[in-house]
Design an enzyme around this catalytic site. Structure first.
Site, PDB file in Angstrom:
ATOM      1  CB  THR A 240       2.735  -0.262  10.139  1.00 21.25           C
ATOM      2  OG1 THR A 240       3.548   0.742   9.537  1.00 21.25           O
ATOM      3  CG2 THR A 240       2.470   0.127  11.580  1.00 21.25           C
ATOM      4  CB  THR A 241      -0.695  -3.756  10.311  1.00 19.99           C
ATOM      5  OG1 THR A 241      -0.844  -3.735   8.882  1.00 19.99           O
ATOM      6  CG2 THR A 241      -0.999  -2.388  10.876  1.00 19.99           C
ATOM      7  N   GLY A 242       1.581  -5.810   8.984  1.00 18.85           N
ATOM      8  CA  GLY A 242       1.682  -7.149   8.392  1.00 18.85           C
ATOM      9  C   GLY A 242       0.390  -7.576   7.705  1.00 18.85           C
TER      10      GLY A 242
ATOM     11  CD  GLN B 145      -0.183   7.787   7.307  1.00 15.88           C
ATOM     12  OE1 GLN B 145      -0.183   8.991   7.429  1.00 15.88           O
ATOM     13  NE2 GLN B 145       0.554   7.015   8.075  1.00 15.88           N
TER      14      GLN B 145
ATOM     15  N   GLY C 234      -1.807   4.983   0.234  1.00 15.49           N
ATOM     16  CA  GLY C 234      -0.588   4.684   0.986  1.00 15.49           C
ATOM     17  C   GLY C 234       0.143   3.490   0.405  1.00 15.49           C
ATOM     18  CG  ASP C 235       0.843   0.639   2.141  1.00 18.28           C
ATOM     19  OD1 ASP C 235       1.578   0.946   3.086  1.00 18.28           O
ATOM     20  OD2 ASP C 235      -0.342   0.287   2.286  1.00 18.28           O
TER      21      ASP C 235
ATOM     22  CE  LYS D  84       3.777   7.551   1.497  1.00 18.14           C
ATOM     23  NZ  LYS D  84       2.970   6.377   1.186  1.00 18.14           N
TER      24      LYS D  84
ATOM     25  CE  LYS E 160       5.597  -3.103  -4.657  1.00 22.92           C
ATOM     26  NZ  LYS E 160       4.978  -3.511  -3.426  1.00 22.92           N
TER      27      LYS E 160
ATOM     28  N   GLY F 270       5.104   3.194   7.454  1.00 18.69           N
ATOM     29  CA  GLY F 270       6.134   2.156   7.413  1.00 18.69           C
ATOM     30  C   GLY F 270       6.870   2.287   6.107  1.00 18.69           C
ATOM     31  CG  HIS F 271       8.019   5.692   4.744  1.00 17.13           C
ATOM     32  ND1 HIS F 271       8.144   7.040   4.891  1.00 17.13           N
ATOM     33  CD2 HIS F 271       6.694   5.484   4.514  1.00 17.13           C
ATOM     34  CE1 HIS F 271       6.963   7.616   4.756  1.00 17.13           C
ATOM     35  NE2 HIS F 271       6.068   6.681   4.534  1.00 17.13           N
ATOM     36  CB  THR F 272       9.999  -0.813   2.938  1.00 14.84           C
ATOM     37  OG1 THR F 272       8.863  -1.020   3.770  1.00 14.84           O
ATOM     38  CG2 THR F 272      10.905  -2.027   2.978  1.00 14.84           C
TER      39      THR F 272
END
Ligand code: GDP
Length: 436
Positions: free
Chosen positions: A316-318, A240, A32-33, A36, A347, A60-62
Site C-alpha cells: 500500500t505504501t511502498g 492487517q 500484517g503482510d 494472507k 515465505k 494490500g493483498h498481493t
C-alpha cells in the site's frame, strides 16, 4: 506428518459428503503482510463466497497468477477466481475512489465483476477529507498511518455521524448525514487551516459513485446465512494482523479495527456455530511496518538480507518493512486470541541458503521467563528474546513435500509445532506454487 495429511484429506471428504455449509476465517498472526492474499487466493477456489470484514484500502493483498501481479486493497481477493462471489461487510470502511479504480483494473484484466461483488448497506464511507485529516494528524506525529483515511472514517462511525453506503439511496438521509458529518469535520479542517467543505460538494462527490455502488448493495450477513443454509462454503478474508488489533495489539501502534477472529463475527454478521476453521497466517520470520515495539527485530546485515530476499516493501505504501526472527511468544498469543485451528506458514523459501536461522522460544524479563505474552501484561519494549538456532536451511524451494526439506528446516518446523502445540497445516514456499 503423513498421518496428518491423511487426516486433513479425510475430514474434508466428510464435510463435503455431509453437504454442510460453513464459514472459515483467514487472518494474520503477526503485524500484517503475512501473505494472507496469497493464502486466500489458494484456498478460495474451494469456496462460493469470500468476504472482507474489517479495515479498508489500507490493506494490500498481493496475488501472482501466471507471473502476473494483482494487488487488491479493497475488493476481496476471491474475485480472481471465476465463479467465486465476493462481499464487503459492514466492518469495512469503503473508499469509493479505490473501489472504482479496482473495478476498472479488474475489468481491464478481463475479470468479470458484475453480479459478483456485494457491499453491505451499513458500510461506512471514507471521504477525501478523511484522508486529508489522516495525513494532517500523521504530520503532527502519528503512529505510521497509511494515510488512507481509515481512522477518521471509523471515528466518525463511532461518533454516530458516518455516511454509510445505504445512505446514497435516499437523498434526504444522505443530506442529513453529510451535514452532521461535516459539522464536525469542518472544525478539524479549520483547526489545521484547511479550506472548509460544503454539503453539496460532498454529496456530489459520493453520488458520483452511485452507479457503481448501488447495484452491489446487499445485506452481507443475510448473504452469508443464505450460503450456509444452502450448504455452501464462505471464506472470511482478514486484513492487517493480530498484533495490530485495536484492542489486542500494541496500542497505540495499532490499526482502527478488529483484526482477530472475533472481528470476523462482528464485521460480517454471523454466529460462532457456523465457523469450521480459523486459518492463521504467519511468515517464517516476522516483519513490521511503522513504529512500535519489535522484540526480535534484526538491525544488521542478516535483517537486510531477509528484507531484500523477501521483497519486504509495503503493497500500500511502498515503505520498507522492519524484519526479525520468528517470535513464538507472540505467535502463541495470536493463536490463542483467535482460536486458530490451522496455522499456515508463508515465505519459508526466503530463508533458503541461511546457515543459521534463529527462533525466539521465550522471553526473559527481570530474571523471569515467559513463553507466551499478552501485550497487556508485559512490556514488549523491555523483553529479551531467548533464541534457539537451526540450520542450514536447504531444500526448500524445490521440495514437493515436507519430507524433502533439509534436516535443519525439518527440525525448525518440528520445534515450532511442538511449541505452538498444533501442526502447521500448510506451508507456502513461493509466490505462486502450491502450499504443502
Ligand atoms: P498480505 O497483506 O498478508 O496479503 O501480504 P502481502 O500481499 O502484502 O505480502 C505478501 C507478499 O509476499 C506478496 O508479495 C506475496 O506475493 C508474497 N508471498 C506470499 N507468500 C509467499 C511465499 O511463500 N514466498 C515468497 N517468496 N513470497 C510470498
Amino acid at each position: 506428518m503423513r498421518a496428518l495429511f491423511e487426516y486433513r484429506y479425510l475430514s474434508s471428504i466428510i464435510d463435503k459428503a455431509m453437504n454442510r455449509g460453513y464459514v472459515d476465517i483467514v487472518l494474520g498472526l503477526q503485524w500484517g503482510d503475512e501473505g494472507k492474499g496469497r493464502v486466500v487466493h489458494y484456498l478460495s477456489r474451494d469456496y462460493e463466497l469470500v468476504v472482507r470484514f474489517q479495515g479498508g484500502a489500507n490493506a494490500g493483498h498481493t496475488v501472482y497468477i501466471n507471473g502476473e501481479k494483482y494487488v487488491l486493497h479493497l475488493v476481496p481477493t476471491g474475485i480472481l477466481h471465476n465463479g467465486v462471489k465476493v462481499a464487503i461487510g459492514p466492518g469495512v470502511v469503503l473508499d469509493p475512489e479505490v473501489l472504482s479504480e479496482e473495478i476498472q483494473f479488474l475489468r481491464g484484466a478481463g475479470i468479470d465483476v458484475d453480479g459478483r461483488l456485494f457491499i453491505d448497506p451499513r458500510t461506512p464511507i471514507v471521504f477525501p477529507f478523511h484522508k486529508r485529516e489522516d495525513a494532517l494528524f500523521e504530520e503532527k506525529g502519528g503512529i505510521g498511518s497509511t494515510k488512507r483515511g481509515i481512522a477518521p472514517a471509523y471515528r466518525d462511525l463511532y461518533q454516530r455521524f458516518a455516511v454509510r453506503v445505504g445512505d446514497i439511496l435516499d437523498e434526504s438521509q444522505l443530506d442529513k448525514m453529510v451535514r452532521k458529518q461535516l459539522e464536525f469535520n469542518n472544525i478539524i479542517l479549520r483547526h489545521f487551516g484547511e479550506r472548509e467543505l460544503n454539503v453539496s460538494d460532498v454529496k456530489d462527490w459520493v453520488l458520483s459513485y452511485k452507479n457503481i455502488i448501488e447495484p452491489a448493495i446487499l445485506d452481507v450477513s443475510l448473504l452469508i446465512r443464505e450460503h450456509v443454509l444452502q450448504g455452501k462454503r464462505v471464506l472470511l478474508e482478514g486484513a492487517q494482523g493480530t498484533l495490530l488489533d485495536i484492542f489486542f495489539g500494541n496500542y497505540p501502534y495499532v490499526t482502527s479495527s478488529h483484526t482477530i477472529a472475533g472481528g470476523a463475527l462482528v464485521g460480517a454478521g454471523f454466529g460462532k456455530d457456523v465457523i469450521r476453521r480459523v486459518y492463521g497466517v504467519f511468515k517464517a520470520y516476522v516483519t513490521r511496518v511503522g513504529k512500535g515495539p519489535f522484540p526480535t527485530e534484526l538491525k544488521d546485515d542478516t535483517g537486510e538480507e531477509i528484507a531484500s530476499k523477501g521483497e519486504e516493501f509495503g503493497a500500500t505504501t511502498g515503505r520498507k518493512r522492519r524484519v526479525g526472527w520468528l517470535d513464538i511468544p507472540l505467535l502463541k498469543y495470536a493463536i490463542w486470541i483467535s482460536g486458530v485451528t490451522h496455522p499456515v506458514m508463508t515465505k519459508l523459501d526466503v530463508l533458503e541458503g541461511f546457515r543459521e536461522v534463529k527462533l525466539a522460544v521465550s522471553y526473559r524479563l527481570d530474571g523471569e521467563f515467559y513463553d507466551m505474552i499478552t501485550p497487556a501484561s508485559l512490556s514488549l519494549e523491555r523483553v529479551e528474546p531467548v533464541y534457539e538456532s537451526y540450520g542450514p536451511f536447504e531444500g526448500i524451494k524445490n521440495a514437493e513435500s515436507r519430507d524433502a526439506f533439509g534436516e535443519g528446516v525439518k527440525e525448525y518446523i518440528k520445534r515450532i509445532e511442538n511449541l505452538i502445540e498444533m501442526p502447521i497445516s500448510s506451508i507456502s514456499k513461493g509466490k505462486e506454487n502450491d502450499l504443502i
